[in-house]
Motif scaffolding. Structure first.
Motif, PDB file in Angstrom:
ATOM      1  N   SER A 319       0.818  -1.205   0.000  1.00 44.15           N
ATOM      2  CA  SER A 319       0.000   0.000   0.000  1.00 44.15           C
ATOM      3  C   SER A 319       0.859   1.264   0.000  1.00 44.15           C
ATOM      4  O   SER A 319       0.573   2.227  -0.724  1.00 44.15           O
ATOM      5  CB  SER A 319      -0.919  -0.005   1.224  1.00 44.15           C
ATOM      6  N   ARG A 323       1.000   3.874  -3.136  1.00 45.22           N
ATOM      7  CA  ARG A 323       0.676   5.290  -2.975  1.00 45.22           C
ATOM      8  C   ARG A 323       1.877   6.168  -3.295  1.00 45.22           C
ATOM      9  O   ARG A 323       1.727   7.291  -3.780  1.00 45.22           O
ATOM     10  CB  ARG A 323       0.191   5.554  -1.547  1.00 45.22           C
ATOM     11  N   ASP A 328      -3.107   5.916  -5.830  1.00 45.23           N
ATOM     12  CA  ASP A 328      -4.430   6.339  -5.387  1.00 45.23           C
ATOM     13  C   ASP A 328      -4.961   7.489  -6.233  1.00 45.23           C
ATOM     14  O   ASP A 328      -6.153   7.533  -6.560  1.00 45.23           O
ATOM     15  CB  ASP A 328      -4.406   6.726  -3.909  1.00 45.23           C
ATOM     16  N   GLU A 329      -4.065   8.436  -6.623  1.00 45.54           N
ATOM     17  CA  GLU A 329      -4.499   9.524  -7.500  1.00 45.54           C
ATOM     18  C   GLU A 329      -4.902   8.997  -8.871  1.00 45.54           C
ATOM     19  O   GLU A 329      -5.869   9.477  -9.482  1.00 45.54           O
ATOM     20  CB  GLU A 329      -3.394  10.574  -7.667  1.00 45.54           C
ATOM     21  N   ILE A 372      -7.190   0.489  -1.202  1.00 41.02           N
ATOM     22  CA  ILE A 372      -6.976   1.383  -2.336  1.00 41.02           C
ATOM     23  C   ILE A 372      -8.284   2.017  -2.791  1.00 41.02           C
ATOM     24  O   ILE A 372      -8.373   3.236  -2.977  1.00 41.02           O
ATOM     25  CB  ILE A 372      -6.319   0.618  -3.506  1.00 41.02           C
TER      26      ILE A 372
END
Length: 458
Positions: A319, A323, A328-329, A372
């Motif tokens: 994770s 990121r 995530d964006e 996510i």
């Protein structure tokens, strides 16, 4: 090219898992490899990895996750002490001599076993070993018998108290808080494991009822494939009375565990402790607990618990790296660009989770995918309890779907040679339709998952 690194990382991990490498070390190792490549190429900020120790410490000190080894101990103890076997014998005494009766007994016992273990593989294997030979010998068709056992075995995903719901509750809680912080309206209110337990009661019971209705209809239409040719007489009243006494104690244990949570008298972690102690006392009462069996139960509990927490640590590293590469964006922008808004975003997430269920267990999906997509969906207004129930049901359907469903592999491993794999595939098809129907009902009518928590917790 750089912006696609999160997708490359995800695809690489799936490929490594398909090669058969351990999940926990595949997650952590592949993520660290990609982080090293990014640091060497100047495209990854190494400071993201500085959070790894805090993530690991936070996992180890998480009070909610203490429920995991306790629920595992409860389930393993009930299995090792042959209580599941006695349950099946007891239910068969009252139902087994009618067309479809033994199948209904399998569903009810499987529901109770699912509530006690919460582990799909354990339930499918146990029910396969205990009930499949008996069902075949009593005139049940191979497809009907195997389909019933596989479908019943997957109930551990949704019937509380479920390990899957414990893990989902913890992850969804973190994701919901993160979404609130991102939106600038953080509040202490969040989703809990207890919320998911309560929310899963109605869908879980509906699924069991739908299974039983299907069995009754099938038995009426095709009694020759549902034990209708059996000529054995019913057991004596004394035997049935003894059997009912055998049934009451395990049911009472599950009711106490779940009831203590619903009544607010105990947290899920405290209720898990009650369940572990109760299962041990029940095994002792039935003279099925000695030092050797206790060692076996402890060793198996330690093994499963270690696997869960190692996967959690590996997922935490994944994770952070995901990121760190802006994953995530990337997903947020993709969801925002979709036509159809929330509906399209949830549909895509459900489809991705469904297909990942072919190659990953619920633990990996819970720790890798949900952190996510969860915060993004919550920011779009999705109810966390509803989402958790939908994910659990979705994974349950995935584990039952040919040709890669885990439940099918588990049963194939313990089924007699005369049972063909195609029999198992044909047998599960009606139950897959039932689960998809329930998913559609909850998607159309979210109150099926959210109404009871709102009543219990106000």
């Amino acid at each position: 090219m750089i912006e696609l690194m999160p997708l490359f990382l995800f695809a690489f991990i799936c490929g490594v898992l398909l090669l058969g490498y351990p999940v926990a070390f595949s997650l952590g190792g592949a993520s660290l490899l990609f982080a090293a490549i990014g640091i060497a190429g100047g495209i990854f900020d190494a400071s993201f990895l500085a959070a790894v120790p805090n993530r690991i410490f936070g996992t180890m000190s998480n009070n909610t996750l203490i429920a995991v080894p306790l629920f595992i101990l409860m389930g393993v103890m009930l299995q090792r002490s042959k209580i599941a076997e006695e349950l099946l014998t007891a239910m068969a005494a009252g139902l087994g001599n009618k067309p479809g009766g033994l199948a209904i007994a399998v569903i009810i016992v499987g529901m109770l076993l699912a509530a006690s273990t919460g582990i799909v593989g354990a339930t499918v294997v146990t029910m396969g070993l205990l009930s499949l030979p008996t069902m075949l010998s009593r005139g049940y068709s191979a497809s009907f018998a195997t389909g019933t056992i596989c479908a019943t075995g997957t109930l551990g995903q949704i019937i509380p108290p479920s390990i899957a719901l414990v893990l989902l509750g913890d992850i969804l809680s973190t994701g919901y808080q993160q979404a609130q912080i991102n939106l600038g309206n953080y509040s202490p209110d969040t989703v809990s494991v207890g919320d998911l337990f309560v929310g899963a009661i109605v869908p879980g019971l509906l699924l069991v009822v739908f299974y039983i209705i299907y069995v009754v209809i099938f038995s009426q239409l095709k009694p020759d494939q549902a034990g209708g040719t059996m000529t054995e007489q019913s057991d004596t009243g004394n035997e049935v009375t003894i059997s009912m006494a055998t049934v009451v104690a395990p049911i009472l244990l599950i009711v106490v565990v779940l009831g203590s949570i619903l009544a607010g008298a105990a947290t899920p972690t405290e209720a898990a402790g009650i369940g572990a102690l109760g299962a041990s006392l029940l095994a002792f009462y039935k003279k099925q607990l000695d030092i050797i069996r206790l060692q076996q139960v402890a060793a198996e509990t330690l093994k499963i618990t270690s696997m869960v927490f190692m996967i959690l640590i590996g997922a935490a590293i994944f994770s952070l790296v995901f990121r760190g590469y802006g994953g995530d964006e990337l997903i947020t922008d993709y969801f925002a660009s979709l036509e159809g808004g929330v509906f399209s975003a949830v549909l895509i997430v459900m489809l991705v989770i469904f297909f990942l269920g072919f190659i990953l267990d619920f633990i990996e999906i819970t720790f890798v995918v949900v952190p996510i997509v969860g915060p993004i969906l919550f920011a779009m207004g999705v109810d966390p309890i509803w989402l958790g129930i939908m994910i659990a049901l979705n994974l349950q359907t995935s584990f039952l779907t040919p040709p890669f469903g885990f439940a099918l592999f588990y049963l194939r491993g313990v089924a007699p040679e005369q049972v063909a794999t195609t029999d198992i595939y044909r047998g599960v098809a009606p139950f897959i339709v039932i689960q998809l129907l329930l998913l559609a009902l909850i998607a159309y009518w979210p109150a099926l998952a959210t109404w009871l928590p709102s009543v219990v917790y106000g």
